[in-house]
Design an enzyme around this catalytic site. Sequence first.
Site, PDB file in Angstrom:
ATOM      1  N   LEU A  50       0.925  -1.194   0.094  1.00  9.83           N
ATOM      2  CA  LEU A  50       0.028   0.254   0.066  1.00  9.83           C
ATOM      3  C   LEU A  50       0.771   1.317  -0.096  1.00  9.83           C
ATOM      4  O   LEU A  50       1.936   1.103   0.789  1.00  9.83           O
ATOM      5  CB  LEU A  50      -0.844   0.167   1.219  1.00  9.83           C
ATOM      6  CG  LEU A  50      -2.203  -0.657   1.049  1.00  9.83           C
ATOM      7  CD1 LEU A  50      -3.091  -0.576   2.509  1.00  9.83           C
ATOM      8  CD2 LEU A  50      -3.175   0.056   0.189  1.00  9.83           C
ATOM      9  N   ASP A  51       0.616   2.190  -0.840  1.00  8.30           N
ATOM     10  CA  ASP A  51       1.357   3.512  -0.991  1.00  8.30           C
ATOM     11  C   ASP A  51       1.254   4.097   0.402  1.00  8.30           C
ATOM     12  O   ASP A  51       0.264   3.815   1.240  1.00  8.30           O
ATOM     13  CB  ASP A  51       0.995   4.350  -2.134  1.00  8.30           C
ATOM     14  CG  ASP A  51       1.198   3.945  -3.309  1.00  8.30           C
ATOM     15  OD1 ASP A  51       2.132   3.056  -3.503  1.00  8.30           O
ATOM     16  OD2 ASP A  51       0.530   4.469  -4.489  1.00  8.30           O
ATOM     17  N   PRO A  52       2.501   4.827   0.559  1.00  6.59           N
ATOM     18  CA  PRO A  52       2.218   5.552   2.188  1.00  6.59           C
ATOM     19  C   PRO A  52       0.904   6.573   2.188  1.00  6.59           C
ATOM     20  O   PRO A  52       0.502   6.493   3.376  1.00  6.59           O
ATOM     21  CB  PRO A  52       3.590   6.580   2.005  1.00  6.59           C
ATOM     22  CG  PRO A  52       4.503   5.769   1.263  1.00  6.59           C
ATOM     23  CD  PRO A  52       3.561   5.022   0.167  1.00  6.59           C
TER      24      PRO A  52
END
Length: 325
Positions: A50-52
């Site tokens: 999951l992207d930041p």
Amino acid sequence: MSNARPPRLPRRALHGVLLLDKPIGWTSNDALQKTKGLLRAEKGGHTGTLDPLATGLLPLCFGAATKFSQASLDADKRYTATLHLGRTTSTGDLEGEVVEERPVDCDRAAIDAVLARFTGEIDQLPPMHSALKHQGRALYEYARQGVEVEREPRRVTIRSLAVLDWNSPTLVLDVECSKGTYVRTLAEDIGRALGCGAHLSALRRTASGALSLQGAVTIAELEAMAPEARAALLHPVDCLVADWPAVRLDEEDAGRFLSGQRRRIQHADAAAVRVYGPDPRAFLGSAHVTRGELIADRLLSPPEVASQLGAPVPLTSATPAEAEA
């Protein structure tokens, strides 16, 4: 002054899946390492980055569960995606610089018509600001240097698109999609089709295959718990493959299956099944069935099987650095 090293804290051979509600600003690996340290787990991994800037469901696999993480990686995903219409950015999300701003002149009927065009199988051009590799380097590395790399479109499937909220210029969507879907690209493409442009202003993963945010825990909640309360949150290893057909073996066949031997069974051909011993808690591993033969794919070890039946969890020593991870 004493030069004695601090005592090594114990770590455990934990087996199971923790449903983490990842906070914004954390990388998936940061969240994994923090949780692994809180659980004092020997071995762990996550099931898809999951992207930041994204929040939500991040299934974390520990011990034997890491053998089946691919099932979650391959599973469909579900997201709540918030689009900001009328504004495009260099990265397609909040991190980028504003490239263009245009008036938003569309009603709900126009939005529904565009969403229908993006439901089903579609082709996506992977974004430059992604971890996709080109000649051994992530695309985002080229993007940071101002280099545009030629990419091939990828076929993905959007199972459903539903409007959760529409209050111009904010459009909130419920997105069910196949693995490999770039929701950021989907947001940009929808904005382009509406004629005003868009970027993804927020993203929250709500489900991965059969797993959902129901029962998920935050890092802050984990930190507030006693160590054994944290371990009690682990879901069984087989939750990752709960939607596969089940095969039950008697004690003799279970032992032979665990040694890698093929077994004759009465079962239709199947690309993937989950296999159990005589005790329904004893998940043995995954297999496939071909012409009446059960053929092992991924197996648990005898100690891993025993751990599901309440066997004691062995402790080993962690270095101070590992203990603080």
